[in-house]
Design a protein around this motif. Sequence first.
Motif, PDB file in Angstrom:
ATOM      1  N   TYR A  33      -4.088  11.796   4.049  1.00 25.47           N
ATOM      2  CA  TYR A  33      -5.137  12.451   3.262  1.00 25.47           C
ATOM      3  C   TYR A  33      -4.541  13.506   2.327  1.00 25.47           C
ATOM      4  CZ  TYR A  33      -9.396  14.869   1.983  1.00 25.47           C
ATOM      5  OH  TYR A  33     -10.415  15.437   1.272  1.00 25.47           O
ATOM      6  N   ARG A  34      -3.601  14.275   2.860  1.00 28.20           N
ATOM      7  CA  ARG A  34      -2.986  15.342   2.060  1.00 28.20           C
ATOM      8  C   ARG A  34      -2.136  14.795   0.912  1.00 28.20           C
ATOM      9  NH1 ARG A  34      -0.970  19.291   6.922  1.00 28.20           N
ATOM     10  NH2 ARG A  34      -2.957  20.324   7.275  1.00 28.20           N
ATOM     11  N   SER A  35      -1.567  13.617   1.100  1.00 27.66           N
ATOM     12  CA  SER A  35      -0.614  13.133   0.091  1.00 27.66           C
ATOM     13  C   SER A  35      -1.050  11.870  -0.649  1.00 27.66           C
ATOM     14  CB  SER A  35       0.749  12.911   0.743  1.00 27.66           C
ATOM     15  OG  SER A  35       0.667  11.931   1.749  1.00 27.66           O
ATOM     16  N   ILE A  36      -2.270  11.403  -0.428  1.00 27.96           N
ATOM     17  CA  ILE A  36      -2.690  10.156  -1.080  1.00 27.96           C
ATOM     18  C   ILE A  36      -2.672  10.268  -2.602  1.00 27.96           C
ATOM     19  CG2 ILE A  36      -5.183  10.577  -1.035  1.00 27.96           C
ATOM     20  CD1 ILE A  36      -5.307   7.441  -0.315  1.00 27.96           C
ATOM     21  N   SER A  37      -2.854  11.454  -3.125  1.00 26.16           N
ATOM     22  CA  SER A  37      -2.827  11.615  -4.589  1.00 26.16           C
ATOM     23  C   SER A  37      -1.451  11.271  -5.161  1.00 26.16           C
ATOM     24  CB  SER A  37      -3.221  13.034  -4.985  1.00 26.16           C
ATOM     25  OG  SER A  37      -2.304  13.959  -4.451  1.00 26.16           O
ATOM     26  N   SER A  38      -0.421  11.291  -4.312  1.00 26.34           N
ATOM     27  CA  SER A  38       0.926  10.957  -4.789  1.00 26.34           C
ATOM     28  C   SER A  38       1.240   9.461  -4.703  1.00 26.34           C
ATOM     29  CB  SER A  38       1.974  11.735  -3.986  1.00 26.34           C
ATOM     30  OG  SER A  38       1.987  11.285  -2.647  1.00 26.34           O
ATOM     31  N   LEU A  39       0.322   8.676  -4.125  1.00 30.12           N
ATOM     32  CA  LEU A  39       0.531   7.227  -4.029  1.00 30.12           C
ATOM     33  C   LEU A  39       0.442   6.621  -5.424  1.00 30.12           C
ATOM     34  CD1 LEU A  39       0.835   4.650  -2.250  1.00 30.12           C
ATOM     35  CD2 LEU A  39      -1.664   4.598  -2.147  1.00 30.12           C
ATOM     36  N   ARG A  40       1.569   6.139  -5.923  1.00 27.67           N
ATOM     37  CA  ARG A  40       1.611   5.633  -7.297  1.00 27.67           C
ATOM     38  C   ARG A  40       1.049   4.230  -7.434  1.00 27.67           C
ATOM     39  NH1 ARG A  40       7.566   6.648  -7.606  1.00 27.67           N
ATOM     40  NH2 ARG A  40       7.277   8.040  -5.884  1.00 27.67           N
ATOM     41  N   GLU A  41       1.324   3.364  -6.479  1.00 29.04           N
ATOM     42  CA  GLU A  41       0.938   1.960  -6.597  1.00 29.04           C
ATOM     43  C   GLU A  41      -0.062   1.585  -5.494  1.00 29.04           C
ATOM     44  OE1 GLU A  41       0.189  -1.435  -7.904  1.00 29.04           O
ATOM     45  OE2 GLU A  41       1.661  -0.279  -9.037  1.00 29.04           O
ATOM     46  N   PRO A  42      -1.330   1.380  -5.825  1.00 27.81           N
ATOM     47  CA  PRO A  42      -2.347   1.046  -4.821  1.00 27.81           C
ATOM     48  C   PRO A  42      -2.005  -0.201  -3.986  1.00 27.81           C
ATOM     49  CG  PRO A  42      -3.401   1.580  -6.894  1.00 27.81           C
ATOM     50  CD  PRO A  42      -1.919   1.525  -7.159  1.00 27.81           C
ATOM     51  N   ASN A  43      -1.262  -1.145  -4.564  1.00 25.31           N
ATOM     52  CA  ASN A  43      -0.907  -2.364  -3.820  1.00 25.31           C
ATOM     53  C   ASN A  43      -0.044  -2.074  -2.594  1.00 25.31           C
ATOM     54  OD1 ASN A  43      -2.292  -3.987  -5.622  1.00 25.31           O
ATOM     55  ND2 ASN A  43      -0.489  -4.319  -6.900  1.00 25.31           N
ATOM     56  N   TYR A  44       0.603  -0.920  -2.563  1.00 25.15           N
ATOM     57  CA  TYR A  44       1.479  -0.575  -1.446  1.00 25.15           C
ATOM     58  C   TYR A  44       0.821   0.366  -0.450  1.00 25.15           C
ATOM     59  CZ  TYR A  44       5.108  -2.831  -4.127  1.00 25.15           C
ATOM     60  OH  TYR A  44       5.848  -3.746  -4.823  1.00 25.15           O
ATOM     61  N   PHE A  45      -0.495   0.462  -0.487  1.00 26.63           N
ATOM     62  CA  PHE A  45      -1.204   1.380   0.400  1.00 26.63           C
ATOM     63  C   PHE A  45      -0.899   1.107   1.876  1.00 26.63           C
ATOM     64  CE2 PHE A  45      -4.875   2.421   3.062  1.00 26.63           C
ATOM     65  CZ  PHE A  45      -4.927   3.792   2.867  1.00 26.63           C
ATOM     66  N   ARG A  46      -1.038  -0.163   2.295  1.00 26.03           N
ATOM     67  CA  ARG A  46      -0.794  -0.492   3.719  1.00 26.03           C
ATOM     68  C   ARG A  46       0.647  -0.196   4.113  1.00 26.03           C
ATOM     69  NH1 ARG A  46      -3.957  -3.679   7.070  1.00 26.03           N
ATOM     70  NH2 ARG A  46      -2.160  -4.835   7.813  1.00 26.03           N
ATOM     71  N   THR A  47       1.581  -0.553   3.262  1.00 29.30           N
ATOM     72  CA  THR A  47       2.989  -0.273   3.533  1.00 29.30           C
ATOM     73  C   THR A  47       3.204   1.230   3.677  1.00 29.30           C
ATOM     74  OG1 THR A  47       3.612  -2.227   2.267  1.00 29.30           O
ATOM     75  CG2 THR A  47       5.322  -0.590   2.623  1.00 29.30           C
ATOM     76  N   TRP A  48       2.601   1.978   2.784  1.00 29.06           N
ATOM     77  CA  TRP A  48       2.697   3.437   2.791  1.00 29.06           C
ATOM     78  C   TRP A  48       2.127   4.005   4.089  1.00 29.06           C
ATOM     79  CZ3 TRP A  48      -1.507   7.015   1.868  1.00 29.06           C
ATOM     80  CH2 TRP A  48      -1.106   8.323   1.565  1.00 29.06           C
ATOM     81  N   MET A  49       0.965   3.507   4.518  1.00 24.72           N
ATOM     82  CA  MET A  49       0.336   3.980   5.760  1.00 24.72           C
ATOM     83  C   MET A  49       1.206   3.668   6.973  1.00 24.72           C
ATOM     84  SD  MET A  49      -2.455   5.638   5.294  1.00 24.72           S
ATOM     85  CE  MET A  49      -2.887   5.656   7.028  1.00 24.72           C
ATOM     86  N   PHE A  50       1.726   2.449   7.035  1.00 22.87           N
ATOM     87  CA  PHE A  50       2.578   2.097   8.169  1.00 22.87           C
ATOM     88  C   PHE A  50       3.840   2.950   8.199  1.00 22.87           C
ATOM     89  CE2 PHE A  50       0.142  -1.922   8.486  1.00 22.87           C
ATOM     90  CZ  PHE A  50      -0.141  -1.860   9.844  1.00 22.87           C
TER      91      PHE A  50
END
Length: 177
Positions: free
Chosen positions: A55-72
Amino acid sequence: MENEELIRRARDGDRDAFVTLMRQNEEALHHMAWSMLRKNEDVADAMQETVLKAYRSISSLREPNYFRTWMFRILINECNTLLRGRKRTVSVADFPITASSANDYDRVDLRDAVDRLEEKQRTVVILHYFEDLSVAQTAQTLELTESAVKTRLMRARAALMQKFKSNPKGSMHYESV
């Protein structure tokens, strides 16, 4: 609403979109945390920290397609932090030796067999086969090369096949894999 749109909205500060994304991924994240930690309170801690950090860092997620990878990746880091902080490891010796009996292969719980693999193999199998991450995404999540992921998958499949072949009557007895 399309997942990519939810991710974009969450990235832009929409709390409801973030909550929806967490609910969509909660079960998969929980399974991964459980496969690493094996204790309900540790799983709860890892999940809570993962959600908070995401939640604190989602604004830094550049590519939405990598959301699951980022979460894991966040979750695995949290699990590893808990394991290091408590100076303990999960070993196959901690698991029950015998799985429940079954009359035929259709009743064998594959998840149970995968859970008995060594951690490195178990993690790649869960991410690749159960969570449908590609080899490239699995490699990125675990910070490995694709060839290392493929090797671990190959070894995990071989270990699973050996265990399933070792007892053709359907009653699964596991040794350390």
